[in-house]
Write a protein that holds these residues in place. Sequence first.
Motif, PDB file in Angstrom:
ATOM      1  N   SER A  55      56.898 -16.467  27.748  1.00 36.61           N
ATOM      2  CA  SER A  55      57.936 -17.289  28.375  1.00 36.61           C
ATOM      3  C   SER A  55      57.306 -18.055  29.532  1.00 36.61           C
ATOM      4  N   ILE A  56      57.316 -19.378  29.438  1.00 43.27           N
ATOM      5  CA  ILE A  56      56.792 -20.238  30.502  1.00 43.27           C
ATOM      6  C   ILE A  56      57.961 -20.696  31.369  1.00 43.27           C
ATOM      7  N   ILE A  57      57.819 -20.533  32.677  1.00 45.84           N
ATOM      8  CA  ILE A  57      58.848 -20.987  33.609  1.00 45.84           C
ATOM      9  C   ILE A  57      58.249 -22.106  34.469  1.00 45.84           C
ATOM     10  N   ARG A  58      58.797 -23.297  34.267  1.00 42.85           N
ATOM     11  CA  ARG A  58      58.317 -24.477  35.006  1.00 42.85           C
ATOM     12  C   ARG A  58      59.472 -25.082  35.789  1.00 42.85           C
ATOM     13  N   VAL A  59      59.251 -25.299  37.080  1.00 46.40           N
ATOM     14  CA  VAL A  59      60.259 -25.939  37.921  1.00 46.40           C
ATOM     15  C   VAL A  59      59.837 -27.388  38.151  1.00 46.40           C
ATOM     16  N   GLY A  60      60.679 -28.332  37.729  1.00 44.74           N
ATOM     17  CA  GLY A  60      60.333 -29.739  37.868  1.00 44.74           C
ATOM     18  C   GLY A  60      59.401 -30.205  36.768  1.00 44.74           C
ATOM     19  N   ALA A  61      58.700 -31.308  37.029  1.00 44.22           N
ATOM     20  CA  ALA A  61      57.852 -31.905  35.992  1.00 44.22           C
ATOM     21  C   ALA A  61      56.522 -32.381  36.569  1.00 44.22           C
ATOM     22  N   ASP A  62      55.844 -31.480  37.260  1.00 45.36           N
ATOM     23  CA  ASP A  62      54.525 -31.812  37.799  1.00 45.36           C
ATOM     24  C   ASP A  62      53.562 -32.125  36.653  1.00 45.36           C
ATOM     25  N   PRO A  63      52.844 -33.257  36.724  1.00 53.00           N
ATOM     26  CA  PRO A  63      51.945 -33.647  35.620  1.00 53.00           C
ATOM     27  C   PRO A  63      50.902 -32.585  35.290  1.00 53.00           C
ATOM     28  N   GLY A  64      50.382 -31.895  36.324  1.00 51.79           N
ATOM     29  CA  GLY A  64      49.394 -30.842  36.085  1.00 51.79           C
ATOM     30  C   GLY A  64      49.994 -29.671  35.320  1.00 51.79           C
ATOM     31  N   ASP A  65      51.222 -29.303  35.685  1.00 48.51           N
ATOM     32  CA  ASP A  65      51.914 -28.219  34.991  1.00 48.51           C
ATOM     33  C   ASP A  65      52.164 -28.587  33.534  1.00 48.51           C
ATOM     34  N   VAL A  85      59.746 -22.227  26.428  1.00 45.27           N
ATOM     35  CA  VAL A  85      59.524 -23.045  27.622  1.00 45.27           C
ATOM     36  C   VAL A  85      60.846 -23.203  28.366  1.00 45.27           C
ATOM     37  N   ASN A  86      60.849 -22.788  29.633  1.00 43.85           N
ATOM     38  CA  ASN A  86      62.046 -22.903  30.463  1.00 43.85           C
ATOM     39  C   ASN A  86      61.773 -23.947  31.547  1.00 43.85           C
ATOM     40  N   ALA A  87      62.290 -25.156  31.359  1.00 41.96           N
ATOM     41  CA  ALA A  87      62.110 -26.238  32.329  1.00 41.96           C
ATOM     42  C   ALA A  87      63.314 -26.235  33.266  1.00 41.96           C
ATOM     43  N   LEU A  88      63.105 -25.769  34.477  1.00 39.73           N
ATOM     44  CA  LEU A  88      64.193 -25.640  35.439  1.00 39.73           C
ATOM     45  C   LEU A  88      64.216 -26.843  36.378  1.00 39.73           C
ATOM     46  N   PRO A  89      65.403 -27.196  36.902  1.00 37.29           N
ATOM     47  CA  PRO A  89      65.493 -28.369  37.779  1.00 37.29           C
ATOM     48  C   PRO A  89      64.719 -28.201  39.074  1.00 37.29           C
ATOM     49  N   GLU A  90      64.183 -29.299  39.569  1.00 34.93           N
ATOM     50  CA  GLU A  90      63.382 -29.314  40.793  1.00 34.93           C
ATOM     51  C   GLU A  90      64.150 -28.749  41.987  1.00 34.93           C
ATOM     52  N   ASN A  91      65.477 -28.962  41.995  1.00 34.30           N
ATOM     53  CA  ASN A  91      66.292 -28.551  43.142  1.00 34.30           C
ATOM     54  C   ASN A  91      66.966 -27.187  42.948  1.00 34.30           C
ATOM     55  N   ILE A  92      66.482 -26.386  42.006  1.00 39.86           N
ATOM     56  CA  ILE A  92      67.062 -25.066  41.764  1.00 39.86           C
ATOM     57  C   ILE A  92      67.019 -24.232  43.048  1.00 39.86           C
ATOM     58  N   GLU A 139      68.411 -18.307  44.793  1.00 40.44           N
ATOM     59  CA  GLU A 139      69.271 -17.343  44.107  1.00 40.44           C
ATOM     60  C   GLU A 139      69.312 -17.613  42.601  1.00 40.44           C
ATOM     61  N   GLU A 140      69.423 -18.889  42.233  1.00 46.35           N
ATOM     62  CA  GLU A 140      69.466 -19.257  40.816  1.00 46.35           C
ATOM     63  C   GLU A 140      68.148 -18.906  40.125  1.00 46.35           C
ATOM     64  N   PHE A 141      67.050 -19.184  40.816  1.00 47.84           N
ATOM     65  CA  PHE A 141      65.743 -18.898  40.234  1.00 47.84           C
ATOM     66  C   PHE A 141      65.547 -17.401  40.024  1.00 47.84           C
ATOM     67  N   VAL A 142      65.876 -16.615  41.033  1.00 46.75           N
ATOM     68  CA  VAL A 142      65.711 -15.159  40.942  1.00 46.75           C
ATOM     69  C   VAL A 142      66.592 -14.589  39.832  1.00 46.75           C
ATOM     70  N   ASP A 143      67.821 -15.090  39.732  1.00 46.45           N
ATOM     71  CA  ASP A 143      68.721 -14.620  38.663  1.00 46.45           C
ATOM     72  C   ASP A 143      68.140 -14.937  37.288  1.00 46.45           C
ATOM     73  N   GLU A 167      57.862 -17.892  47.393  1.00 49.89           N
ATOM     74  CA  GLU A 167      56.976 -17.138  46.499  1.00 49.89           C
ATOM     75  C   GLU A 167      56.771 -15.704  46.986  1.00 49.89           C
ATOM     76  N   ASN A 168      56.865 -15.490  48.301  1.00 50.46           N
ATOM     77  CA  ASN A 168      56.681 -14.146  48.843  1.00 50.46           C
ATOM     78  C   ASN A 168      57.825 -13.213  48.475  1.00 50.46           C
ATOM     79  N   VAL A 169      58.945 -13.782  48.076  1.00 48.33           N
ATOM     80  CA  VAL A 169      60.056 -12.994  47.550  1.00 48.33           C
ATOM     81  C   VAL A 169      59.933 -12.862  46.039  1.00 48.33           C
ATOM     82  N   ILE A 170      59.680 -13.986  45.385  1.00 46.88           N
ATOM     83  CA  ILE A 170      59.672 -14.047  43.919  1.00 46.88           C
ATOM     84  C   ILE A 170      58.571 -13.178  43.319  1.00 46.88           C
ATOM     85  N   LYS A 171      57.440 -13.080  44.001  1.00 45.36           N
ATOM     86  CA  LYS A 171      56.327 -12.293  43.442  1.00 45.36           C
ATOM     87  C   LYS A 171      56.672 -10.817  43.302  1.00 45.36           C
TER      88      LYS A 171
END
Length: 285
Positions: A35-45, A65-72, A75-79, A105-109
């Motif tokens: 499962s790939i989790i990508r936030v936004g659409a960075d060209p490198g990603d 592939v989970n393409a999540l909105p840049e402004n997520i 709380e939404e991301f963690v859920d 990231e210090n929370v999400i990790k």
Amino acid sequence: MGTLIKGKPVADKIKEDIKAEVKELRAKGTIPKLSIIRVGADPGDISYERGALKVMSELDIDVQVNALPENITQEEFVDFLKKVNSDSSVHGILIFRPLPKQLDENVIKYVIDANKDVDCFSPLNVAKVFEGDESGFPPCTPAAVMEMLKYYNVELKGKRAVVIGRSMIVGKPVSMMLLKEHATVTICHSRTQNLPQVASEADVLVVGIGRAKMVNSEYVKDGAVVIDVGINVDEDGKLCGDADTEDCARKASLITPVPGGVGSVTTSVLAKQVIKACKLQTGSC
């Protein structure tokens, strides 16, 4: 003149080994899944994602592939991440980083399931790299460096290794992995005094400092092995590494090109980690 050591033969060997493992898992009714989790659409990603999708398809590994909105929101991301954690059909999770500023990231990790964390985001996997515990998942790029050295029969035991760069993505973990192979390791960075002199004492020089063509032949010992992990764009708009390949090759015995070196092995290592995670979770080891 040093020999260019390319990543494709290394990646092909890894993929060859994985194909048999995937076939065996599928025969038992287990379908490996990333499962790939990508936030936004960075060209490198997106570029890395495209490469990962291609490799996983070749190897018959499912990908979500989970393409999540840049402004997520945090709380939404963690859920969302918790849902992926609890999805028993998913064996590996890859979160593209860095994440947008509103996501900590210090929370999400601490949220990502360490058993599914195939690119070493969880502190548990980081700790395992530093302890030399192979049950964890090291970052894919440092693991790709080690795969390159192994494939090309580069002796590490008792050798002097110098790593330029101290990031948690490359520098620190690859240093620990080299140490585990009984190399004597020196970690350098932008504030290291007499950096060219220190680097030129290395039998194996790993460069990952993020500065295009910074390392030249002055940094290279005669006969050294140079592994370039950098990915930059030069003044002509072309991809290049942190080492000036042509100049360094005048003294190095072996040197990786950019592109076509370590980067081309990384997605194969990612696939290898997904299969490892799948086997651990399904008791197929």
